[in-house]
Design an enzyme around this catalytic site. Sequence first.
Site, mmCIF file in Angstrom:
data_model
loop_
_atom_site.group_PDB
_atom_site.id
_atom_site.type_symbol
_atom_site.label_atom_id
_atom_site.label_comp_id
_atom_site.label_asym_id
_atom_site.label_seq_id
_atom_site.Cartn_x
_atom_site.Cartn_y
_atom_site.Cartn_z
ATOM 1 N N LYS A 1 16.279 0.355 82.831
ATOM 2 C CA LYS A 1 15.765 -0.643 83.437
ATOM 3 C C LYS A 1 14.640 0.020 84.048
ATOM 4 O O LYS A 1 14.408 1.665 84.157
ATOM 5 C CB LYS A 1 16.705 -0.833 84.078
ATOM 6 C CG LYS A 1 17.608 -2.203 84.062
ATOM 7 C CD LYS A 1 18.370 -2.748 84.692
ATOM 8 C CE LYS A 1 19.731 -3.575 84.151
ATOM 9 N NZ LYS A 1 20.106 -4.513 84.897
ATOM 10 N N ARG B 1 27.711 -0.968 81.225
ATOM 11 C CA ARG B 1 27.095 -1.445 80.489
ATOM 12 C C ARG B 1 25.474 -0.553 79.318
ATOM 13 O O ARG B 1 24.627 -0.590 80.439
ATOM 14 C CB ARG B 1 25.984 -2.742 81.285
ATOM 15 C CG ARG B 1 25.374 -3.908 80.243
ATOM 16 C CD ARG B 1 24.685 -5.149 80.205
ATOM 17 N NE ARG B 1 24.554 -5.905 79.795
ATOM 18 C CZ ARG B 1 23.305 -5.792 79.369
ATOM 19 N NH1 ARG B 1 22.674 -5.323 79.610
ATOM 20 N NH2 ARG B 1 22.856 -6.723 78.854
HETATM 21 N N1 HH2 Z 1 21.253 -6.483 82.818
HETATM 22 C C1 HH2 Z 1 20.741 -7.225 81.997
HETATM 23 C C2 HH2 Z 1 21.441 -8.531 81.263
HETATM 24 N N2 HH2 Z 1 22.425 -8.799 81.505
HETATM 25 N N3 HH2 Z 1 24.596 -7.985 83.538
HETATM 26 C C3 HH2 Z 1 25.561 -7.915 83.533
HETATM 27 N N4 HH2 Z 1 26.263 -7.905 83.770
HETATM 28 N N5 HH2 Z 1 24.777 -6.510 84.423
HETATM 29 C C4 HH2 Z 1 23.558 -6.487 84.053
HETATM 30 O O1 HH2 Z 1 22.858 -5.279 84.428
HETATM 31 C C5 HH2 Z 1 22.947 -7.063 83.321
HETATM 32 C C6 HH2 Z 1 23.164 -7.530 82.244
HETATM 33 C C7 HH2 Z 1 19.745 -6.998 81.581
HETATM 34 O O2 HH2 Z 1 18.864 -7.284 80.646
HETATM 35 P P1 HH2 Z 1 17.316 -7.321 79.741
HETATM 36 O O3 HH2 Z 1 16.607 -6.849 80.678
HETATM 37 O O4 HH2 Z 1 17.275 -9.007 79.180
HETATM 38 O O5 HH2 Z 1 18.123 -6.394 78.663
HETATM 39 P P2 HH2 Z 1 19.061 -5.986 78.116
HETATM 40 O O6 HH2 Z 1 19.847 -7.012 77.416
HETATM 41 O O7 HH2 Z 1 18.386 -5.266 76.566
HETATM 42 O O8 HH2 Z 1 19.518 -4.960 78.913
#
Ligand code: HH2
Length: 262
Positions: free
Chosen positions: A206, A240
Amino acid sequence: MGVVNVTPDSFSDGGRHLAADDAVAHGRLLAAEGAQVLDVGGESTRPGAQPVDVSEELERVLPVVERLASAGGSPEVSIDTTKAAVARAALAAGATIVNDVSALRFDRELAGVVADSNATCCLMHMLGEPRTMQADPRYEDVVSDVKAFLEERLGFAVAAGVREERIWLDPGIGFGKTLEHNLALLDRLDEIVAIGRPVVIGTSRKSFLGKITGRAENERLPGTIATNVIALERGASVFRVHDVAPVREALAVAAATVAAHG
Ligand code: HH2
């Protein structure tokens, strides 16, 4: 929990099939690396991301969920969605976990879908919605505010019929948070753990890691490992990540060290 994104650049049939094949292959790789959950998502929740409609999201994720779930429950398949229709179809296709970054706020039918299915549900904190969440986020005290929000959503889910023992909580690193907010949530994660449900943490690659190190997204594994080790020490249960093998190895050493201290 390994991240499996299904977001095709091309909307042609060929593009869709290729994206599904890639996602399934990637999911299998993460499973071989030791992922216990594969989190399949078809809608980006990045800051400023535009929403994807239900039929498009279904077409992206459903073939991938079906094929990854056909391994027979190991690893479990999680569906990363805020939509009841997508969750319902994914659960019918073999998913066993619903990962909802809106904590059952965006689709009022989703709580019922989760309750009826007996699935595990991850409730995540986000300030507002993805389109606007990074525009000057403010809190009284970020950890207390996020904790109060998660307690409220836990109560809401239980009142809607979701069994409490099926609920995971997530402070939502990067979802409407400054660098300082993210660091406070990690450092004081034990206060979220004290709610009494398993805590999920998502720091992988992130942007707050890039703010500290100056590294591009695909160079943030060291920062990802550091923050997951801290989260483990503070009591998190589910991590995750995009890079399952190296994070698992780091967490195995960290867990052995914490255990050695009793
Ligand atoms: N972060 C992302 C997506 N889903 N779900 C949970 N429970 N916790 C998280 O921190 C979380 C999540 C971030 O998503 P995105 O920025 O779209 O990218 P990526 O899915 O590749 O991590």
